[in-house]
Write a protein that holds these residues in place. Sequence first.
Motif, PDB file in Angstrom:
ATOM      1  N   THR B 106       0.854  -1.170   0.123  1.00 42.78           N
ATOM      2  CA  THR B 106       0.031  -0.053   0.026  1.00 42.78           C
ATOM      3  C   THR B 106       0.842   1.437   0.054  1.00 42.78           C
ATOM      4  O   THR B 106       2.198   1.291   0.374  1.00 42.78           O
ATOM      5  CB  THR B 106      -0.889   0.019   1.328  1.00 42.78           C
ATOM      6  N   GLU B 145      -6.784  10.162   0.615  1.00 39.80           N
ATOM      7  CA  GLU B 145      -8.076   9.380   0.809  1.00 39.80           C
ATOM      8  C   GLU B 145      -7.801   7.858   0.484  1.00 39.80           C
ATOM      9  O   GLU B 145      -8.846   7.019   0.688  1.00 39.80           O
ATOM     10  CB  GLU B 145      -9.231   9.924  -0.420  1.00 39.80           C
ATOM     11  N   ARG B 146      -6.674   7.409  -0.059  1.00 34.23           N
ATOM     12  CA  ARG B 146      -6.615   6.231  -0.547  1.00 34.23           C
ATOM     13  C   ARG B 146      -4.951   5.533  -0.060  1.00 34.23           C
ATOM     14  O   ARG B 146      -4.131   4.996  -0.703  1.00 34.23           O
ATOM     15  CB  ARG B 146      -6.532   6.081  -1.832  1.00 34.23           C
ATOM     16  N   TYR B 148      -4.422   3.046   1.694  1.00 34.44           N
ATOM     17  CA  TYR B 148      -4.335   1.905   2.093  1.00 34.44           C
ATOM     18  C   TYR B 148      -4.594   1.280   0.857  1.00 34.44           C
ATOM     19  O   TYR B 148      -4.808   0.111   0.782  1.00 34.44           O
ATOM     20  CB  TYR B 148      -5.198   1.372   3.189  1.00 34.44           C
ATOM     21  N   ASP B 149      -4.600   1.754  -0.585  1.00 39.90           N
ATOM     22  CA  ASP B 149      -4.661   1.390  -1.768  1.00 39.90           C
ATOM     23  C   ASP B 149      -3.099   1.080  -2.233  1.00 39.90           C
ATOM     24  O   ASP B 149      -2.153   1.513  -1.551  1.00 39.90           O
ATOM     25  CB  ASP B 149      -5.215   2.282  -2.871  1.00 39.90           C
ATOM     26  N   SER B 150      -3.143  -0.104  -3.226  1.00 44.62           N
ATOM     27  CA  SER B 150      -1.645  -0.122  -3.780  1.00 44.62           C
ATOM     28  C   SER B 150      -1.150   0.870  -4.233  1.00 44.62           C
ATOM     29  O   SER B 150      -1.566   1.713  -4.943  1.00 44.62           O
ATOM     30  CB  SER B 150      -1.941  -1.404  -4.641  1.00 44.62           C
ATOM     31  N   GLY B 153      -1.359   1.442  -8.069  1.00 44.57           N
ATOM     32  CA  GLY B 153      -2.382   2.516  -8.624  1.00 44.57           C
ATOM     33  C   GLY B 153      -2.100   3.729  -9.187  1.00 44.57           C
ATOM     34  O   GLY B 153      -2.872   4.361  -9.715  1.00 44.57           O
TER      35      GLY B 153
END
Lengths: 303, 257
Positions: B106, B145-146, B148-150, B153
């Motif tokens: 992440t 906002e993200r 914990y996204d990969s 991306g």
Amino acid sequence: MKASQRSGQSRRRKEKSIRILFFAVASASILTLSLIIIFLFMEGVPIFEKVSLKEFILGKYWYPTYDPPEFGIFPLIVASLAVTAVASLISIPLGVMTAAYLAEIASSRLREIVKPIVELLAALPSVVIGFFGMVVVAPFLQNTFNLATGLNLFNAALMLAFMSVPTICSISEDAIFSVPKELKEASLALGATHWETIWRVIVPASISGISTAVILGMSRAMGETMVVLMVAGGAGMIPTSLFDPVRPLPASIAAEMAEAPFRGDHYSALFATGIVLFAFTLLFNLVADHVSNKYRQVGAATL
Amino acid sequence: MDADKGRAKKMVVKNLSFFYGGSKALTDVSLDFYANQVTALIGPSGCGKSTLLRCLNRMNDLIPYSRSEGQVLLDGESIYDPKVDVVSLRRRVGMVFQKPNPFPKTIFENVAYGLRVNGVKDRSTIEQKVEDTLKNAALWEEVKERLYDSALGLSGGQQQRLCIARALAVEPEVVLMDEPASALDPIATQKIEELIHHLKKCYTIIIVTHNMQQAARVSDVTAFFYLGKLIEAGVTDTIFTRPKLKQTEEYITGRFG
């Protein structure tokens, strides 16, 4: 102009015939495989006229030659799963750690020597490994642990572990080795040690390949016949200890098929056992496929 | 280098030569890097500028059959001294690579990685540090906002700023950048350049670049390399407007290289 047209036509014809040839060859192997599966089901399914699927799978007694016979393969399933599980406990750490050593720690010269040797282990005929288990490991276990027989679950698991280590090691090594060096450098440049880099970056980045390797290794252990036939002990009962003799699915089929009357109930039951075994190995392979797609190798970033 | 008088020398390279097997990649390079300045290393491909950069955090140690002669000093102490722990050296001299190479983790874990391997365990400390570092790397607004996204991306430019944030999180003193914008589009490049400008307040930055305009825009000092040798080094304005040597002038004006 005419000549070139003609040569163009003949080239197209040649292309077409090559395509048909390759299609035919490819279909031949797929067709054979399908025929085997159909045959397996045709021969195995009739047993379910005598016993229900539930009785067959969960029945605790496998006495196919008694009168009346009992066709419960639960002890055989448990034996197969137990042997595979214990074998995995040995072969996964051994295989993956060897792979990590070869890919990351060993010098390139050592790697070039050791990797082919590990892969050569896979070329050992299983009957040789079974023989080794019978004449070397079995007496050793029997004497060391004071057992009734050295041919048991543990012996079979140990031999199967030997058999699956090359598979696990070789595929894992490829996966670990193909982790982009950029990721490794990024980690080292942040002041991570070599060990931290292996454990926190390289292994997670190659986890898909490693999982595939592990599952294929387990699938190999599960389907392996000769070794379990020779060293598992052959008792069709649910094992209660690591040193109980067991009778895994493939051993049961191999041992009994020659004596089972053609197209009799016993014969069908053995084919149905084959269907169950096939279902397990198919499941393993599907899981391997799913895992390798889901956690696909992620390389350096693409733009 | 009049403009640099009075500034501390953060790193000093003395008579450094470097060999890959039998071939010599650097010949007798001597160059000073000043604290809180951006030094650009320029020159045609294969001139040794990346090799020099990778000597500064001993990344070249990873290459088998390579060896170096001469000295590299960090705050006056040799980094090739046998007593030096290369792991702690790399914590002081961070690096950003040519291709964005975020870990397949992440966004949060990418930045936290350096902290974790440095033994920071406290969750709230890590969270605070990740936020501060991402703000420092001008990426916070785009990813808050993200977290914990990969990280995979993100766009190429965002990934590269994440890699810069990752390098900054362990609070290095020197940041090495190996053509950090060469794989990015002009807008992403501009953001990286603004970031470099902003970062030199706190760090000593050494950047390898193929892009002459970039060197002129971001650096205080420029060093021109050719065939493994340092040809000319000096204040960037001087190098680009009144180089002492004809070879430097020809390269800068695009007549060879």
